[in-house]
Design an enzyme around this catalytic site. Structure first.
Site, mmCIF file in Angstrom:
data_model
loop_
_atom_site.group_PDB
_atom_site.id
_atom_site.type_symbol
_atom_site.label_atom_id
_atom_site.label_comp_id
_atom_site.label_asym_id
_atom_site.label_seq_id
_atom_site.Cartn_x
_atom_site.Cartn_y
_atom_site.Cartn_z
ATOM 1 N N ASP A 91 -20.082 35.271 66.832
ATOM 2 C CA ASP A 91 -21.268 34.551 66.914
ATOM 3 C C ASP A 91 -22.289 34.661 66.145
ATOM 4 O OD1 ASP A 91 -23.449 33.005 68.414
ATOM 5 O OD2 ASP A 91 -24.226 34.854 69.144
ATOM 6 N N ASP A 130 -26.236 33.725 66.190
ATOM 7 C CA ASP A 130 -27.955 34.222 66.373
ATOM 8 C C ASP A 130 -27.742 35.295 67.990
ATOM 9 O OD1 ASP A 130 -29.388 32.473 65.400
ATOM 10 O OD2 ASP A 130 -27.729 30.355 66.467
ATOM 11 N N LYS A 147 -15.723 28.159 71.083
ATOM 12 C CA LYS A 147 -15.759 29.015 70.205
ATOM 13 C C LYS A 147 -13.677 29.298 70.976
ATOM 14 C CE LYS A 147 -19.894 30.147 69.820
ATOM 15 N NZ LYS A 147 -21.039 31.304 69.386
ATOM 16 N N ASP A 179 -22.775 37.813 72.031
ATOM 17 C CA ASP A 179 -23.445 38.040 73.224
ATOM 18 C C ASP A 179 -23.880 37.146 74.252
ATOM 19 O OD1 ASP A 179 -26.916 36.712 72.956
ATOM 20 O OD2 ASP A 179 -25.055 36.167 70.842
ATOM 21 N N ASN A 193 -21.667 31.030 75.276
ATOM 22 C CA ASN A 193 -20.448 30.185 75.555
ATOM 23 C C ASN A 193 -20.206 31.073 73.949
ATOM 24 O OD1 ASN A 193 -22.845 31.638 73.444
ATOM 25 N ND2 ASN A 193 -22.640 28.792 72.054
#
Length: 273
Positions: A9, A11, A199, A222, A225
């Site tokens: 991931d 962000d 994802k 984190d 999603n």
């Protein structure tokens, strides 16, 4: 079995916290060492490809045989933009949503497979402009919804102040929630995607394309999603700053995003073995 693909991931995982939002030196070095070993480093994001490119360049993920998962899993692409797998919205669905927004004077945009944000909303809206800037995506205003034809759309977003979205969300969930993935991805953003746009499914699609077994994949994230990635991968790694549900689902918890948790995880499970 050795890990051959790491899905990461962006962000608050790969990047440090706001306002800097940057790659740490340790993360960059770890990624480049993994690439030299032939490991696939796959950045996964709700952003379109345009909003990921600068991080790919900074990390050195630039060759034609490297891949990204973008638009929350709606598209699996090479880093140069070739599409390998899609879970996109039908043109009819985009038109229906756009008409609904027009009738109610809601700000909206639809992101196509080239990272272009499309709308007929002449007022555009502050949050739409803000997203376009964050994604580094071109924003195109059309005269008519029919002008959207011949485009493949990854996702549809309604951008309004949180109070308005609080009122809108139940209606959108009722009309589209049974057939599409409807998610409040930000306080000011309500998104509609294909039901299989996540994802995890995208990671499965990519692994099949590369003929990799589940046991050869890991995922680092984190947020909620990111959970589908944990199910799709053999090894799920939560960031130290991960939300409680992600930490609970993880096989391992690494350091937080401000202390190179991604780099530490790559060392532990790939580089130092």
């Amino acid at each position: 079995m050795a890990i051959k693909l790491a899905a990461i991931d962006i962000d608050n995982t790969l990047l440090t916290s706001a306002p800097e939002r940057k790659l740490t030196t340790e993360n960059i070095q770890s990624i480049q060492q993994a690439l030299q070993l032939g490991i696939k480093i796959v950045l996964c994001s709700a952003r379109p490809l345009a909003g990921v490119k600068r991080f790919l360049k900074q990390a050195g993920i630039t060759s034609n045989d490297q891949y990204v998962i973008v638009d929350n899993g709606a598209l699996v692409q090479t880093v140069t933009g070739k599409t390998l797998a899609t879970h996109t919205l039908a043109q009819q669905t985009v038109s229906q949503l756009a008409q609904l927004c027009q009738q109610n004077h809601w700000h909206y945009n639809a992101i196509d497979s080239t990272s272009t944000m499309c709308t007929t909303d002449m007022r555009v809206g502050f949050y739409t402009v803000q997203l376009a800037a964050k994604y580094q995506a071109p924003l195109q205003v059309f005269d008519h919804i029919a002008d959207f034809s011949q485009r493949t759309f990854a996702k549809f977003g309604i951008t309004e102040v949180p109070e308005i979205l609080d009122e809108i969300e139940p209606e959108i969930q009722q009309k589209f929630g049974s057939s599409y993935y409807v998610v409040r991805s930000r306080p000011f953003l309500l998104e509609v995607l294909d039901q299989d746009a996540n994802k995890g499914q995208a990671l499965t699609d990519l692994a099949q394309e590369l003929r990799l077994k589940k046991q050869e994949t890991m995922a680092i994230g984190d947020e909620i999603n990111d959970l589908p990635m944990f199910k799709a991968a053999e090894l799920g790694v939560s960031m130290g700053n991960g939300v409680p549900a992600v930490k609970k689902a993880a096989d391992h918890i690494t350091d937080d995003n401000d202390h190179s948790g991604v780099g530490k995880a790559l060392h532990k499970f790939i580089l130092d073995l």
